[in-house]
Design an enzyme around this catalytic site. Structure first.
Site, mmCIF file in Angstrom:
data_model
loop_
_atom_site.group_PDB
_atom_site.id
_atom_site.type_symbol
_atom_site.label_atom_id
_atom_site.label_comp_id
_atom_site.label_asym_id
_atom_site.label_seq_id
_atom_site.Cartn_x
_atom_site.Cartn_y
_atom_site.Cartn_z
ATOM 1 N N ASP A 119 -5.535 10.589 9.051
ATOM 2 C CA ASP A 119 -4.324 9.863 9.410
ATOM 3 C C ASP A 119 -3.773 10.353 10.739
ATOM 4 O O ASP A 119 -3.999 11.496 11.136
ATOM 5 C CB ASP A 119 -3.248 10.057 8.326
ATOM 6 C CG ASP A 119 -3.628 9.393 7.018
ATOM 7 O OD1 ASP A 119 -3.970 8.202 7.058
ATOM 8 O OD2 ASP A 119 -3.575 10.054 5.976
ATOM 9 N N GLU A 162 0.861 -1.182 0.000
ATOM 10 C CA GLU A 162 0.000 0.000 0.000
ATOM 11 C C GLU A 162 0.899 1.234 0.000
ATOM 12 O O GLU A 162 1.748 1.392 0.869
ATOM 13 C CB GLU A 162 -0.903 -0.014 1.234
ATOM 14 C CG GLU A 162 -1.939 1.063 1.250
ATOM 15 C CD GLU A 162 -2.861 0.971 2.450
ATOM 16 O OE1 GLU A 162 -3.713 1.856 2.579
ATOM 17 O OE2 GLU A 162 -2.731 0.032 3.267
#
Length: 130
Positions: free
Chosen positions: A60, A49
Protein backbone atom coordinates in the site's frame (compact mmCIF):
# COMPACT_ATOMS: atom_id res chain seq x y z
CA UNK A 1 -27.33 -14.90 -6.80
CA UNK A 2 -24.91 -13.36 -4.31
CA UNK A 3 -24.75 -9.60 -3.64
CA UNK A 4 -21.62 -9.02 -5.73
CA UNK A 5 -22.99 -10.85 -8.78
CA UNK A 6 -26.35 -9.12 -8.37
CA UNK A 7 -24.74 -5.69 -8.19
CA UNK A 8 -22.57 -6.27 -11.26
CA UNK A 9 -25.61 -7.60 -13.14
CA UNK A 10 -27.47 -4.38 -12.24
CA UNK A 11 -24.52 -2.29 -13.41
CA UNK A 12 -24.31 -4.22 -16.67
CA UNK A 13 -28.03 -3.99 -17.37
CA UNK A 14 -28.05 -0.24 -16.68
CA UNK A 15 -24.84 0.20 -18.72
CA UNK A 16 -23.05 2.14 -16.04
CA UNK A 17 -19.78 1.91 -14.16
CA UNK A 18 -19.68 1.04 -10.48
CA UNK A 19 -18.52 3.19 -7.60
CA UNK A 20 -16.37 1.14 -5.21
CA UNK A 21 -14.94 3.28 -2.39
CA UNK A 22 -12.21 2.03 -0.05
CA UNK A 23 -12.01 2.81 3.66
CA UNK A 24 -9.58 1.54 6.26
CA UNK A 25 -11.54 -0.01 9.13
CA UNK A 26 -11.37 2.17 12.21
CA UNK A 27 -10.00 5.27 10.50
CA UNK A 28 -10.78 8.08 11.17
CA UNK A 29 -12.36 6.56 14.30
CA UNK A 30 -13.91 3.27 15.34
CA UNK A 31 -17.15 5.04 16.30
CA UNK A 32 -17.47 6.40 12.77
CA UNK A 33 -17.32 3.05 10.96
CA UNK A 34 -20.98 2.02 10.89
CA UNK A 35 -22.22 5.54 10.05
CA UNK A 36 -19.51 5.76 7.39
CA UNK A 37 -20.56 2.47 5.80
CA UNK A 38 -24.20 3.60 5.82
CA UNK A 39 -23.33 6.99 4.34
CA UNK A 40 -21.26 5.42 1.56
CA UNK A 41 -24.15 3.10 0.63
CA UNK A 42 -26.74 5.89 0.82
CA UNK A 43 -24.50 8.11 -1.32
CA UNK A 44 -24.36 5.61 -4.17
CA UNK A 45 -21.54 3.19 -3.43
CA UNK A 46 -22.15 0.06 -5.47
CA UNK A 47 -19.75 -2.04 -3.39
CA UNK A 48 -17.69 -1.05 -0.33
CA UNK A 49 -14.13 -2.22 0.17
CA UNK A 50 -13.03 -2.24 3.81
CA UNK A 51 -9.31 -2.37 4.53
CA UNK A 52 -8.21 -4.57 7.42
CA UNK A 53 -5.47 -2.72 9.34
CA UNK A 54 -2.06 -4.39 9.33
CA UNK A 55 1.23 -3.33 10.85
CA UNK A 56 3.36 -3.79 7.74
CA UNK A 57 1.24 -2.92 4.67
CA UNK A 58 4.03 -3.16 2.08
CA UNK A 59 1.74 -3.25 -0.95
CA UNK A 60 0.00 0.00 0.00
CA UNK A 61 0.96 3.61 -0.49
CA UNK A 62 1.65 6.10 2.30
CA UNK A 63 -1.98 7.26 2.70
CA UNK A 64 -3.26 3.75 3.39
CA UNK A 65 -0.18 2.92 5.48
CA UNK A 66 -0.91 5.88 7.75
CA UNK A 67 -4.60 4.95 7.96
CA UNK A 68 -3.53 1.44 9.04
CA UNK A 69 -1.25 2.90 11.71
CA UNK A 70 -3.99 5.16 13.08
CA UNK A 71 -6.48 2.26 13.22
CA UNK A 72 -4.02 -0.08 14.91
CA UNK A 73 -3.22 2.52 17.58
CA UNK A 74 -6.96 2.48 18.34
CA UNK A 75 -6.89 -1.32 18.71
CA UNK A 76 -8.89 -2.15 15.58
CA UNK A 77 -8.94 -5.84 14.69
CA UNK A 78 -11.00 -8.40 12.84
CA UNK A 79 -13.52 -9.03 15.62
CA UNK A 80 -14.46 -5.34 15.67
CA UNK A 81 -14.61 -5.19 11.89
CA UNK A 82 -17.00 -8.15 11.76
CA UNK A 83 -19.13 -6.43 14.40
CA UNK A 84 -19.31 -3.23 12.37
CA UNK A 85 -20.30 -5.09 9.22
CA UNK A 86 -22.96 -7.07 11.11
CA UNK A 87 -24.34 -3.78 12.46
CA UNK A 88 -24.32 -2.29 8.93
CA UNK A 89 -26.20 -5.35 7.67
CA UNK A 90 -29.08 -4.62 10.06
CA UNK A 91 -30.04 -1.66 7.85
CA UNK A 92 -28.46 -2.61 4.52
CA UNK A 93 -28.87 -6.09 3.10
CA UNK A 94 -27.96 -5.19 -0.49
CA UNK A 95 -24.64 -3.32 -0.72
CA UNK A 96 -21.77 -5.78 -1.11
CA UNK A 97 -18.87 -5.47 1.34
CA UNK A 98 -15.43 -6.84 0.55
CA UNK A 99 -12.54 -7.02 3.00
CA UNK A 100 -9.09 -6.12 1.69
CA UNK A 101 -5.99 -6.97 3.64
CA UNK A 102 -3.03 -9.16 4.31
CA UNK A 103 -2.94 -12.85 5.15
CA UNK A 104 -1.15 -12.40 8.49
CA UNK A 105 -4.18 -11.13 10.49
CA UNK A 106 -6.28 -13.96 9.07
CA UNK A 107 -3.69 -16.54 10.11
CA UNK A 108 -3.54 -15.08 13.63
CA UNK A 109 -7.36 -15.00 13.85
CA UNK A 110 -7.59 -18.55 12.49
CA UNK A 111 -8.69 -19.47 8.96
CA UNK A 112 -11.86 -21.35 9.88
CA UNK A 113 -12.90 -18.80 12.50
CA UNK A 114 -12.25 -15.99 10.01
CA UNK A 115 -14.40 -17.67 7.35
CA UNK A 116 -17.22 -18.43 9.79
CA UNK A 117 -17.23 -14.93 11.30
CA UNK A 118 -17.01 -13.24 7.90
CA UNK A 119 -20.04 -15.15 6.63
CA UNK A 120 -21.98 -14.52 9.84
CA UNK A 121 -21.24 -10.78 9.65
CA UNK A 122 -22.35 -10.49 6.02
CA UNK A 123 -18.99 -10.09 4.29
CA UNK A 124 -19.34 -10.79 0.56
CA UNK A 125 -15.74 -11.23 -0.49
CA UNK A 126 -12.13 -11.10 0.64
CA UNK A 127 -9.04 -9.84 -1.16
CA UNK A 128 -5.81 -10.97 0.51
CA UNK A 129 -2.26 -9.92 -0.29
CA UNK A 130 0.55 -12.43 0.42
Amino acid sequence: MNRIDARFAQLTSSKRKGLIPFVTAGDPSPDAMVPLLRTLAESGADLIEVGVPFSDPMADGPVIQHANERALVKGVGLAQIFGWIAEFRKTNANTPVVLMGYLNPVEIYGHARFADDAVAAGVDGVLLVD
